[in-house]
Scaffold this motif. Structure first.
Motif, PDB file in Angstrom:
ATOM      1  N   ALA A 158       0.829  -1.204   0.000  1.00  0.00           N
ATOM      2  CA  ALA A 158       0.000   0.000   0.000  1.00  0.00           C
ATOM      3  C   ALA A 158       0.865   1.256   0.000  1.00  0.00           C
ATOM      4  O   ALA A 158       0.623   2.200  -0.764  1.00  0.00           O
ATOM      5  CB  ALA A 158      -0.936  -0.013   1.211  1.00  0.00           C
ATOM      6  N   VAL A 159       1.889   1.286   0.855  1.00  0.00           N
ATOM      7  CA  VAL A 159       2.797   2.437   0.911  1.00  0.00           C
ATOM      8  C   VAL A 159       3.512   2.611  -0.424  1.00  0.00           C
ATOM      9  O   VAL A 159       3.636   3.728  -0.946  1.00  0.00           O
ATOM     10  CB  VAL A 159       3.809   2.263   2.057  1.00  0.00           C
ATOM     11  N   GLU A 160       3.973   1.502  -0.983  1.00  0.00           N
ATOM     12  CA  GLU A 160       4.697   1.559  -2.256  1.00  0.00           C
ATOM     13  C   GLU A 160       3.823   2.080  -3.391  1.00  0.00           C
ATOM     14  O   GLU A 160       4.269   2.875  -4.218  1.00  0.00           O
ATOM     15  CB  GLU A 160       5.241   0.169  -2.595  1.00  0.00           C
ATOM     16  N   GLU A 161       2.562   1.658  -3.404  1.00  0.00           N
ATOM     17  CA  GLU A 161       1.673   2.125  -4.459  1.00  0.00           C
ATOM     18  C   GLU A 161       1.381   3.615  -4.316  1.00  0.00           C
ATOM     19  O   GLU A 161       1.357   4.349  -5.304  1.00  0.00           O
ATOM     20  CB  GLU A 161       0.374   1.323  -4.456  1.00  0.00           C
ATOM     21  N   LEU A 162       1.154   4.066  -3.094  1.00  0.00           N
ATOM     22  CA  LEU A 162       0.890   5.487  -2.876  1.00  0.00           C
ATOM     23  C   LEU A 162       2.120   6.343  -3.172  1.00  0.00           C
ATOM     24  O   LEU A 162       2.006   7.424  -3.750  1.00  0.00           O
ATOM     25  CB  LEU A 162       0.435   5.711  -1.436  1.00  0.00           C
ATOM     26  N   LYS A 217      -1.684  12.905  -1.318  1.00  0.00           N
ATOM     27  CA  LYS A 217      -3.127  12.921  -1.071  1.00  0.00           C
ATOM     28  C   LYS A 217      -3.798  11.968  -2.056  1.00  0.00           C
ATOM     29  O   LYS A 217      -4.263  12.368  -3.128  1.00  0.00           O
ATOM     30  CB  LYS A 217      -3.682  14.331  -1.234  1.00  0.00           C
ATOM     31  N   ASP A 218      -3.816  10.713  -1.681  1.00  0.00           N
ATOM     32  CA  ASP A 218      -4.356   9.675  -2.548  1.00  0.00           C
ATOM     33  C   ASP A 218      -4.715   8.477  -1.677  1.00  0.00           C
ATOM     34  O   ASP A 218      -4.376   8.442  -0.489  1.00  0.00           O
ATOM     35  CB  ASP A 218      -3.324   9.293  -3.610  1.00  0.00           C
ATOM     36  N   ASP A 219      -5.394   7.510  -2.242  1.00  0.00           N
ATOM     37  CA  ASP A 219      -5.709   6.309  -1.490  1.00  0.00           C
ATOM     38  C   ASP A 219      -5.521   5.083  -2.373  1.00  0.00           C
ATOM     39  O   ASP A 219      -5.419   5.180  -3.596  1.00  0.00           O
ATOM     40  CB  ASP A 219      -7.121   6.359  -0.902  1.00  0.00           C
ATOM     41  N   THR A 220      -5.477   3.923  -1.734  1.00  0.00           N
ATOM     42  CA  THR A 220      -5.283   2.679  -2.465  1.00  0.00           C
ATOM     43  C   THR A 220      -5.897   1.524  -1.693  1.00  0.00           C
ATOM     44  O   THR A 220      -6.161   1.629  -0.491  1.00  0.00           O
ATOM     45  CB  THR A 220      -3.775   2.407  -2.700  1.00  0.00           C
ATOM     46  N   MET A 256      -5.655   2.187   2.420  1.00  0.00           N
ATOM     47  CA  MET A 256      -4.762   3.195   3.003  1.00  0.00           C
ATOM     48  C   MET A 256      -4.913   4.506   2.242  1.00  0.00           C
ATOM     49  O   MET A 256      -4.994   4.512   1.012  1.00  0.00           O
ATOM     50  CB  MET A 256      -3.304   2.730   2.952  1.00  0.00           C
ATOM     51  N   ALA A 257      -4.971   5.615   2.980  1.00  0.00           N
ATOM     52  CA  ALA A 257      -5.071   6.938   2.375  1.00  0.00           C
ATOM     53  C   ALA A 257      -4.046   7.868   3.007  1.00  0.00           C
ATOM     54  O   ALA A 257      -3.812   7.835   4.225  1.00  0.00           O
ATOM     55  CB  ALA A 257      -6.472   7.510   2.559  1.00  0.00           C
ATOM     56  N   GLY A 258      -3.418   8.697   2.170  1.00  0.00           N
ATOM     57  CA  GLY A 258      -2.483   9.699   2.650  1.00  0.00           C
ATOM     58  C   GLY A 258      -3.058  11.101   2.486  1.00  0.00           C
ATOM     59  O   GLY A 258      -4.027  11.297   1.745  1.00  0.00           O
ATOM     60  N   ASP A 259      -2.456  12.076   3.157  1.00  0.00           N
ATOM     61  CA  ASP A 259      -2.940  13.459   3.061  1.00  0.00           C
ATOM     62  C   ASP A 259      -1.805  14.453   2.805  1.00  0.00           C
ATOM     63  O   ASP A 259      -1.961  15.650   3.027  1.00  0.00           O
ATOM     64  CB  ASP A 259      -3.705  13.849   4.321  1.00  0.00           C
ATOM     65  N   GLY A 260      -0.671  13.937   2.348  1.00  0.00           N
ATOM     66  CA  GLY A 260       0.461  14.820   2.079  1.00  0.00           C
ATOM     67  C   GLY A 260       1.395  15.001   3.252  1.00  0.00           C
ATOM     68  O   GLY A 260       2.421  15.684   3.137  1.00  0.00           O
ATOM     69  N   SER A 261       1.082  14.390   4.384  1.00  0.00           N
ATOM     70  CA  SER A 261       1.942  14.505   5.563  1.00  0.00           C
ATOM     71  C   SER A 261       2.681  13.186   5.772  1.00  0.00           C
ATOM     72  O   SER A 261       2.562  12.249   4.994  1.00  0.00           O
ATOM     73  CB  SER A 261       1.104  14.831   6.803  1.00  0.00           C
ATOM     74  N   GLU A 262       3.443  13.127   6.868  1.00  0.00           N
ATOM     75  CA  GLU A 262       4.171  11.895   7.174  1.00  0.00           C
ATOM     76  C   GLU A 262       3.285  10.863   7.861  1.00  0.00           C
ATOM     77  O   GLU A 262       3.728   9.752   8.155  1.00  0.00           O
ATOM     78  CB  GLU A 262       5.393  12.197   8.061  1.00  0.00           C
ATOM     79  N   ASN A 263       2.026  11.199   8.103  1.00  0.00           N
ATOM     80  CA  ASN A 263       1.095  10.279   8.744  1.00  0.00           C
ATOM     81  C   ASN A 263       0.150   9.637   7.735  1.00  0.00           C
ATOM     82  O   ASN A 263      -0.094  10.175   6.654  1.00  0.00           O
ATOM     83  CB  ASN A 263       0.263  11.004   9.811  1.00  0.00           C
TER      84      ASN A 263
END
Length: 367
Positions: free
Chosen positions: A80-84, A296-299, A314-321
């Motif tokens: 998930a991290v790798e795809e994002l 800022k994406d999800d997978t 998993m979704a990110g928002d542009g931060s390290e979290n």
């Protein structure tokens, strides 16, 4: 004298596997009239714990989501991290990941065999299975430094390369396992006591399985050929030859036959991995963990665990979290919808037998 209506609790009686949940049973005599699954004994909250940590900090949490089989969690998290983040993983690292996942599958099936045999009093099988599982854990200890929580499949690849001579040790283990599993057929799979207890018990039909999104042996045990490794290949599974075992009866015994056949397929996959293992690096260089940020994406990613399809959102928002994390394992639907249905009309002595056949891991529920 008429049988009396009573209510009892089956569990919790053990800190691991199915023992850390409770099933409330309404009985008339020893026949179950109603079953209600109760969770809440773990108080884990994995998803929220992950959302309050950096990507790298969260990595150490995911393997706890299913103690008997931590590696599919590591694989899902890394993928998930790798795809994002757009990280590419080397071919060698992909092959090593498959090797780890298939060894993990074998170890998980041995643990199932120990629990399933113990549920009907065949305790010698449990002693054998735990001892043979330990041979796999010995390899994990050499490879990762740990026997259970490996924390080895890491975003970008794997944490370290194979030790010298490791593939030879895997090959030696495979030779032993191919011979050893025939002993389990004699003492357990073909045992008349197991057949008498398991055939016709806990039957799942195809329509119900599809409607309620059952996975793994619950699907394949009633004739549905479903396996993420074939249906949505990941890593290098599309380069490997293997079959998806199925049975038609849908009962506890059919699910046991599927699991046993899957152990043979895991051995076959591992033989190919050893033969085809490429050279190359095992880790892509990543930014410092303090600068590692998800866009800022999800997978949505998924793997085929020893108990069936296992997925992460998993979704990110542009931060390290990680902004949002959700785990979809087999246990929630199997421990509620399926288990509660299968227990109605069953005998009290069949509770552990049916429960062990479903691949329930309560920490997945209390995520």
């Amino acid at each position: 004298m008429e049988n009396k209506h009573i209510t009892i609790f089956h569990g919790p009686q053990h800190p691991g596997i199915t023992g850390n949940m409770s099933v409330e049973l309404d009985l008339i005599g020893e026949t179950i009239q109603k079953a209600t699954t109760h969770v809440g004994y773990l108080h884990r909250g994995f998803e929220k714990l992950i959302e309050r940590r950096t990507v790298i900090q969260a990595f150490t949490i995911v393997c706890r989501i299913c103690v008997p089989e931590p590696d599919p969690n590591e694989a899902n998290f890394a993928m998930a991290v790798e795809e994002l983040a757009g990280i590419e993983v080397s071919k060698r690292a992909q092959y090593i990941r498959v090797m780890v996942l298939e060894l993990s599958r074998l170890a998980a099936q041995f643990l199932w065999m120990a629990g399933q045999s113990g549920s009907i009093g065949l305790y010698a099988v449990g002693q054998w299975a735990i001892a043979d599982r330990d041979l796999i854990l010995d390899l994990f200890e050499e490879l990762t430094g740990a026997r259970v929580y490996h924390m080895y499949i890491y975003p970008g690849g794997v944490r370290r390369d194979l030790p010298e001579g490791f593939l030879e040790k895997v090959s030696k283990l495979l030779v032993y396992m191919k011979k050893r599993l025939k002993d389990y057929d004699d003492i357990f799979i073909n045992n008349a006591s197991f057949k008498n207890r398991a055939i016709g018990v806990g039957v799942v039909n195809k329509e119900e399985a599809i409607r309620n999104s059952y996975v793994g042996q619950a699907l394949r045990g009633c004739g549905i050929e479903a396996d993420v490794r074939k249906d949505a290949p990941y890593l290098v599974y599309n380069e490997l030859d293997f079959e998806v075992p199925i049975q038609e009866a849908g009962d506890v015994y059919a699910r046991a036959l599927v699991r046993r056949a899957e152990m043979d397929q895991a051995l076959h996959i591992l033989e190919q991995v050893v033969a085809k293992m490429p050279e190359g690096k095992v880790m892509t260089k990543l930014p410092s963990h303090r600068k590692f940020k998800l866009p800022k994406d999800d997978t949505w990613v998924k793997v085929e665990s020893a108990r069936g399809e296992f997925a992460y959102y998993m979704a990110g928002d542009g931060s390290e979290n990680i902004r949002r994390m959700q785990v979809r394992g087999p246990s929630l639907v199997h421990a509620f919808t399926l288990l509660e249905k299968l227990l109605v009309g069953a005998e009290l002595s069949d509770v552990a037998l049916i429960m062990n056949s479903l691949g329930i891991c309560p920490p997945e529920i209390e995520r």
